[in-house]
Design an enzyme around this catalytic site. Sequence first.
Site, PDB file in Angstrom:
ATOM      1  N   SER A 144       0.819  -1.214   0.000  1.00  0.00           N
ATOM      2  CA  SER A 144       0.000   0.000   0.000  1.00  0.00           C
ATOM      3  C   SER A 144       0.850   1.261   0.000  1.00  0.00           C
ATOM      4  O   SER A 144       0.337   2.337  -0.287  1.00  0.00           O
ATOM      5  CB  SER A 144      -0.968  -0.001   1.188  1.00  0.00           C
ATOM      6  OG  SER A 144      -0.374  -0.534   2.327  1.00  0.00           O
ATOM      7  N   HIS A 194      -3.409  -3.330  -5.884  1.00  0.00           N
ATOM      8  CA  HIS A 194      -3.667  -2.841  -4.528  1.00  0.00           C
ATOM      9  C   HIS A 194      -5.135  -3.023  -4.170  1.00  0.00           C
ATOM     10  O   HIS A 194      -6.005  -2.345  -4.708  1.00  0.00           O
ATOM     11  CB  HIS A 194      -3.257  -1.358  -4.462  1.00  0.00           C
ATOM     12  CG  HIS A 194      -3.466  -0.717  -3.138  1.00  0.00           C
ATOM     13  ND1 HIS A 194      -3.731   0.622  -2.989  1.00  0.00           N
ATOM     14  CD2 HIS A 194      -3.460  -1.217  -1.894  1.00  0.00           C
ATOM     15  CE1 HIS A 194      -3.874   0.894  -1.712  1.00  0.00           C
ATOM     16  NE2 HIS A 194      -3.713  -0.199  -1.029  1.00  0.00           N
ATOM     17  N   GLU A 232      -6.853  -1.019  -7.200  1.00  0.00           N
ATOM     18  CA  GLU A 232      -5.977  -0.044  -7.848  1.00  0.00           C
ATOM     19  C   GLU A 232      -4.810  -0.820  -8.472  1.00  0.00           C
ATOM     20  O   GLU A 232      -4.057  -1.483  -7.755  1.00  0.00           O
ATOM     21  CB  GLU A 232      -5.479   0.906  -6.750  1.00  0.00           C
ATOM     22  CG  GLU A 232      -4.878   2.183  -7.213  1.00  0.00           C
ATOM     23  CD  GLU A 232      -4.590   3.121  -6.016  1.00  0.00           C
ATOM     24  OE1 GLU A 232      -4.611   2.674  -4.851  1.00  0.00           O
ATOM     25  OE2 GLU A 232      -4.327   4.306  -6.279  1.00  0.00           O
ATOM     26  N   ASN A 262      -4.572   6.337  -1.535  1.00  0.00           N
ATOM     27  CA  ASN A 262      -3.956   6.735  -0.266  1.00  0.00           C
ATOM     28  C   ASN A 262      -3.372   8.136  -0.341  1.00  0.00           C
ATOM     29  O   ASN A 262      -3.328   8.866   0.649  1.00  0.00           O
ATOM     30  CB  ASN A 262      -2.871   5.728   0.134  1.00  0.00           C
ATOM     31  CG  ASN A 262      -3.490   4.447   0.674  1.00  0.00           C
ATOM     32  OD1 ASN A 262      -4.649   4.444   1.078  1.00  0.00           O
ATOM     33  ND2 ASN A 262      -2.741   3.367   0.648  1.00  0.00           N
TER      34      ASN A 262
HETATM   35  P1  NAD Z   1      -0.693  -9.256   7.762  1.00  0.00           P
HETATM   36  O1  NAD Z   1       0.369  -9.014   8.741  1.00  0.00           O
HETATM   37  O2  NAD Z   1      -2.080  -9.527   8.221  1.00  0.00           O
HETATM   38  O3  NAD Z   1      -0.284 -10.491   6.844  1.00  0.00           O
HETATM   39  C1  NAD Z   1       0.998 -10.696   6.323  1.00  0.00           C
HETATM   40  C2  NAD Z   1       1.184 -12.214   6.197  1.00  0.00           C
HETATM   41  O4  NAD Z   1       2.377 -12.436   5.472  1.00  0.00           O
HETATM   42  C3  NAD Z   1       1.337 -12.910   7.526  1.00  0.00           C
HETATM   43  O5  NAD Z   1       0.438 -13.999   7.580  1.00  0.00           O
HETATM   44  C4  NAD Z   1       2.774 -13.383   7.528  1.00  0.00           C
HETATM   45  O6  NAD Z   1       2.949 -14.614   8.224  1.00  0.00           O
HETATM   46  C5  NAD Z   1       3.027 -13.540   6.053  1.00  0.00           C
HETATM   47  N1  NAD Z   1       4.446 -13.506   5.717  1.00  0.00           N
HETATM   48  C6  NAD Z   1       5.386 -12.656   6.181  1.00  0.00           C
HETATM   49  N2  NAD Z   1       6.582 -12.945   5.621  1.00  0.00           N
HETATM   50  C7  NAD Z   1       6.378 -13.985   4.798  1.00  0.00           C
HETATM   51  C8  NAD Z   1       7.232 -14.726   3.947  1.00  0.00           C
HETATM   52  N3  NAD Z   1       8.526 -14.450   3.851  1.00  0.00           N
HETATM   53  N4  NAD Z   1       6.710 -15.730   3.232  1.00  0.00           N
HETATM   54  C9  NAD Z   1       5.403 -16.021   3.340  1.00  0.00           C
HETATM   55  N5  NAD Z   1       4.551 -15.343   4.129  1.00  0.00           N
HETATM   56  C10 NAD Z   1       5.039 -14.349   4.859  1.00  0.00           C
HETATM   57  O7  NAD Z   1      -0.656  -8.035   6.766  1.00  0.00           O
HETATM   58  P2  NAD Z   1      -1.786  -7.498   5.769  1.00  0.00           P
HETATM   59  O8  NAD Z   1      -2.559  -6.438   6.435  1.00  0.00           O
HETATM   60  O9  NAD Z   1      -2.487  -8.639   5.162  1.00  0.00           O
HETATM   61  O10 NAD Z   1      -0.902  -6.769   4.662  1.00  0.00           O
HETATM   62  C11 NAD Z   1      -0.185  -7.457   3.681  1.00  0.00           C
HETATM   63  C12 NAD Z   1       0.233  -6.503   2.592  1.00  0.00           C
HETATM   64  O11 NAD Z   1      -0.913  -5.857   2.061  1.00  0.00           O
HETATM   65  C13 NAD Z   1       1.165  -5.390   3.035  1.00  0.00           C
HETATM   66  O12 NAD Z   1       2.065  -5.109   2.003  1.00  0.00           O
HETATM   67  C14 NAD Z   1       0.212  -4.220   3.251  1.00  0.00           C
HETATM   68  O13 NAD Z   1       0.853  -2.966   3.100  1.00  0.00           O
HETATM   69  C15 NAD Z   1      -0.769  -4.444   2.137  1.00  0.00           C
HETATM   70  N6  NAD Z   1      -2.081  -3.823   2.321  1.00  0.00           N
HETATM   71  C16 NAD Z   1      -2.696  -3.836   3.536  1.00  0.00           C
HETATM   72  C17 NAD Z   1      -3.940  -3.259   3.695  1.00  0.00           C
HETATM   73  C18 NAD Z   1      -4.648  -3.286   5.016  1.00  0.00           C
HETATM   74  O14 NAD Z   1      -5.625  -2.558   5.176  1.00  0.00           O
HETATM   75  N7  NAD Z   1      -4.209  -4.102   5.968  1.00  0.00           N
HETATM   76  C19 NAD Z   1      -4.585  -2.672   2.591  1.00  0.00           C
HETATM   77  C20 NAD Z   1      -3.945  -2.704   1.356  1.00  0.00           C
HETATM   78  C21 NAD Z   1      -2.696  -3.277   1.243  1.00  0.00           C
END
Ligand code: NAD
Length: 726
Positions: free
Chosen positions: A437, A458, A470, A508
Site C-alpha cells: 500500500s 492494490h 488499484e 492513499n
Molecule cells: P498481515 O500481517 O495480516 O499479513 C501478512 C502475512 O504475510 C502474515 O500472515 C505473515 O505470516 C506472512 N508472511 C510474512 N513474511 C512472509 C514470507 N517471507 N513468506 C510467506 N509469508 C510471509 O498483513 P496485511 O494487512 O495482510 O498486509 C499485507 C500486505 O498488504 C502489506 O504489504 C500491506 O501494506 C498491504 N495492504 C494492507 C492493507 C490493510 O488494510 N491491511 C490494505 C492494502 C494493502
Amino acid sequence: MTDFSMTTDADGVATIIWDVAAKSMNVMSTEAFALLSALVDQALGDAAVKGIILTSGKRDFAGGMDLNVIARMRAGGAQAIFDGVMGMHQVLRKIERAGMDPKTLKGGKPIIAALPGTALGIGLELPLACHRIIAADNPKAKIGLPEIMVGIFPGAGGTTRLVRKMGAMMAAPYLLEGKLSDPKGAKAGGLIDEVVAPEALLARAKEWVLTATDADLVKPWDAKGYKMPGGTPYHPAGFMTFVGASAMVMGKTMGVYPAAKALLAAVYEGALVPFDTALKIEARHFTSVLMNPSSTAMIRSLFINKEALEKGANRPKVPDQTVKKLGVIGAGMMGAGIAYVSALAGIEVVLIDATQEAADKGRAHSEGLLDKGVQRKKVTAEKKAEVLGRITATTDYAALAGCDLIVEAVFEDPKVKAEVTAKVEAVCDGVFATNTSTLPISGLAKASVRPERFIGIHFFSPVDKMNLVEIIRGRETGDVAVAKALDFVRQIRKTPIVVNDARFFYANRCIIPYINEGIRMVAEGVEPALVENAAKLVGMPLGPLQLVDETSIDLGVKIAKATRAAMGDAYPDGAVDEVLFWMADQGRLGKKAGAGFYAYDAAGKREGLWDGLAARFPEAAGQPELGEVQHRLLMAQVLEAVRALEGGVLTDIREGDVGAILGWGFAPWSGGPFGWLDIIGAGRALEICDRLTARHGARFAAPAMLREMAAKGTSFYGAKADAKAA
Ligand code: NAD
C-alpha cells in the site's frame, strides 16, 4: 425500430415481445416507448384481441432506461423533461386502464407482464402499470428499482404505484435503498404477484389473460373507497411512518442527496392527492432531480464510467489474460481475503505463508465467510465445499508451478518482499503482483528478474467488501501484466483503476491529506465534533478522526515517519504529527485498542469523541464556519487528485472519480473529486483555493491545471460530457 413486436394467437391473446436488437439486455428508449404505445393502441382497438401478454425475447426482461435518453432529456431543459415524463405517464396509464369504462371500471382488456428474468427500473415500472406481474422462478434474476443508487428515483410512476400498492413503510427499502430481490423474494415482498416454473411462464400468462375478470383489472387506487396501506400522512399510523421516514433518511443521507429528498417529497405529497395528481407531482420532483448536477455526476461515475472501466476501457490490446491458477503469498488479513474472492470466482488458488499454521489460518478465513453465507442461506453446502476445494494452503513454493498470476501480500517490508519475489520467480514465471500500500512498485521491481511482468495490484480492506482495485504500473511494467491484472479484476467482479507509480499511488495519496487536515484542525483548536460533523454533512462516510481510528493511529505514525524520512525538510505535516504522535504515546492507537480520538466501550463499540483531547489541544475560543471546515476537508483531497492528474499518476479522470467513490467513499453525491470541481466550476474552485491558501498555507495553492481551466472557462468533463459518456 423493432424493439417491440406483437403477434396474436388463435385464442385472441396478443403477445408483445420486447427484444432490443444488438443488445444483450433490453433498455428503454423514447422511440421504443412510442412503439409500445402504438402496439397497445392496436391491441386495445382490435375486437379480436382479448388481452395482452407483455414479455421479453431475451433471458431477462429489462435492465432499465437507456441512459442516453436521460442525457438527451436533460439537454432539452426542465420543461422538456417534464413533458417527456408526463407523456410516459399517459402511456402507462393507458395500459393500466386498458380501455375500461372510467365510470363502471368494466370492459378493459387484461394485460399481464411475464418476466423471464431480471426486471429493473423502467423494466419494473412498466409491469407495475400492468394488471398482474408473473415471473419465472429464476434465482439469478433481480427485480427492483435501483434508481436511487445513481442519484435519481423511479420517475415513470414506479414511486407512486409502489407506495399505493404496499404502503410507504413497505415500499421504503425498494425506493429508498434500491433493494433488489430474486423472484421469490419479490413475490414475498409484494412487488410481483406470482412465480412460476420458467417453462410454464407464457402458458400461465395466457391462462390468466383468458380467465381474468373485470375486477381483476382494477387497481386498488382506481377502485372506490381506496385507502393507502399503512395510512397517509394524516392518518395516525401513517403519521408515524412519514415522520420516522423523514428523520431516517436525513440521518442516513445527511441531506446531501437531492434524489432522496425529492423522493420523500413525491411520496408524501403524492399520498395526499388523487392518483393522477400524484403522478404529476412525481414528475415535477423527478424533473428537479434530473436538472440537479448531482444526478448527472452520479450517473456518470457510478453507472456509465464504472461499467466502462469494468469492461476494460483502459485495457491494453493484448490477447485474453484470464487467470487460471493464482498464487497468493502471505495468508494474513489481505492475502486471505484475496484468496477468498478469487476462489469464489472459480479460480484455483495456492495460498502460501511462512508456516503451515498461518497458511491454514488464511484458508480458514474463507471457511468462516462461507459458513456465514450458509447460515444466511446464500451459500449451499456443496458450493462451500467447491470454493474451499479450490484453495490449497501450503508453505511449499513448488506448488506455485503453473500459476499465471501471483499476488504477494506479505509484511510491508521491502526486504521480505524482495526475498519472496526471488523465491517465487525461481519456480514460476507468472505475472507477479504486489499488494503493497505504500512502497513504490518500481523500487520493489528491482528484486525481479522480469520487471516487465511485475505490477502493483492494490486491494482495499476488507477485500470481500471493498470493490475498488488499484492497479499500479511500475516504470518497467509491460502491457501483458496490466492486461493480466485487469482480466483478474474482471474475474473477481471488482472495479479496476490503472494508475502510474508514485508515492501512495492514487487513493492513499488523497485520503492521507484528508485525515491530516482533520488532525491539523484539532491541533489548531477546532472542535473535533465540528471537524467530524462537517465531513459527514458534506457526504463523507466517515469523519477524518473516525477514519484514522479505524485504520489505526500507529499505522498513521508509521506512514508519517516513513514520509518524513523520504521528504526531509520538505515534509509539511509537523503540526499533524504533534497530535498523532501524542495520541500514540498515550496508547490511544484507535479502534483496535479501544481508545483513539473516540472512546469505545468494553465491547469495542464507539461511544463518542474522547473528552481527554481538549486537555492537551484545547478548543479555541473562536470556531470556524462549517463551510470553511468543509472546504478544507474537501480541497485537501480534491487538490491531491488534480495534482495526481497533472503529474500523470492518473491518466483518466473517470478513474479518478470512480476510484475516489469506491476506494474511500469520497462524497458520492458529487460524482467524485473531478465531478465536484465541475459542479462548482473552476472559477469558484480557484476562489476557494486562494482564500484557503491565504488563511492556511500553500498546501491549498491551486494547481496550474485548475488556474488554466478557470481562465479558459473549461471543465473536466466538458459541456457535452454527459451525453458523450452515455
Ligand atoms: P498481515 O500481517 O495480516 O499479513 C501478512 C502475512 O504475510 C502474515 O500472515 C505473515 O505470516 C506472512 N508472511 C510474512 N513474511 C512472509 C514470507 N517471507 N513468506 C510467506 N509469508 C510471509 O498483513 P496485511 O494487512 O495482510 O498486509 C499485507 C500486505 O498488504 C502489506 O504489504 C500491506 O501494506 C498491504 N495492504 C494492507 C492493507 C490493510 O488494510 N491491511 C490494505 C492494502 C494493502
